[in-house]
Design an enzyme around this catalytic site. Sequence first.
Site, PDB file in Angstrom:
ATOM      1  N   GLY A   7       9.222 131.881 126.962  1.00  0.00           N
ATOM      2  CA  GLY A   7       8.307 130.837 126.505  1.00  0.00           C
ATOM      3  C   GLY A   7       8.690 130.297 125.138  1.00  0.00           C
ATOM      4  O   GLY A   7       8.613 129.087 124.889  1.00  0.00           O
ATOM      5  N   ASP A   8       9.111 131.191 124.242  1.00  0.00           N
ATOM      6  CA  ASP A   8       9.561 130.768 122.918  1.00  0.00           C
ATOM      7  C   ASP A   8      10.816 129.902 123.031  1.00  0.00           C
ATOM      8  O   ASP A   8      10.993 128.936 122.282  1.00  0.00           O
ATOM      9  CB  ASP A   8       9.861 131.983 122.040  1.00  0.00           C
ATOM     10  CG  ASP A   8       8.739 132.999 122.067  1.00  0.00           C
ATOM     11  OD1 ASP A   8       7.572 132.591 122.145  1.00  0.00           O
ATOM     12  OD2 ASP A   8       9.037 134.212 122.032  1.00  0.00           O
TER      13      ASP A   8
END
Length: 302
Positions: free
Chosen positions: A250-251
């Site tokens: 996600g990052d």
Amino acid sequence: MIYTVTFNPSLDYIVSVDNFTLGMTNRTASEQMLPGGKGINVSIVLQNLGFESVALGFMAGFVGEEIRRRMEETGCATDFITVEEGISRINVKLKSIDGTEINGQGPVIPPQKVEELLAKIDKLVEGDVLVLAGSIPASMPSDMYHDILKRLEHKGVMSVVDATKDLLLRVLPYRPFFIKPNNHELGEIFGVTLTEREDVVPYARKLQEMGARNVLVSMAGKGAVLVAEDGSVHSRPAPKGKLVNAVGAGDSMVAGFLAGWLESRDYETAFKMGISTGSASAFSELLATKEDVDRVLATLEG
């Protein structure tokens, strides 16, 4: 310049153990040690994609020094504030039992150190980018993200926020450039279950009505959806590949979308870059390199 903030960085000790047995001595089959934390992950992936950033946050003790050293080894610039008491956290992640991890607490952040960080953030100028990602330690004010964006409200700084529920909702009046909830976090905000890409669109629009300019929703194996400020909706299934390590995916999507936007100023291009970067990290042992991302990007249709 791009700045990322990680309030509680970690050293992630990632191990696999064959035939793990509770109550017995277990020996590792493989192990890695990596700097961790959502903002730190964003900085590392941006660096891999050719974009410089400065990682801000707090560090303490020998663990904090090792986090700084490993960040600088990757080529990332850091401007951490040293906390004299306690140590930065070590997180133990057991790869062989999916989702099993033990996360450390990290040091208590005293109020004067919070003020030091705010003083650094106050120096940001028009055209800078600030990425706020992850949770806030219990020792810090719970409205920290809100306070930071309020201070920057009229300075022309582009803000990106990857946080959950109240942390996220409190910053929306300050019109962050983009936010990245996943479908479960988005559903939690509105008390609904969101499983398909088309389901998330009306709720992403509600977050826009509350102030977010662009809403990027990650959905793991289902892909992602972008509801953009210009009214367009971009939706794609997840690229095909073998899931190796979901930590930091996600990052990585945040970093990829930001890099794609800064390079092109085009939402479709940024969206494709975001989903490709998130998937490239998920398909890799480590966070995605530019070569990893280019390979995934080449598989996207349209």
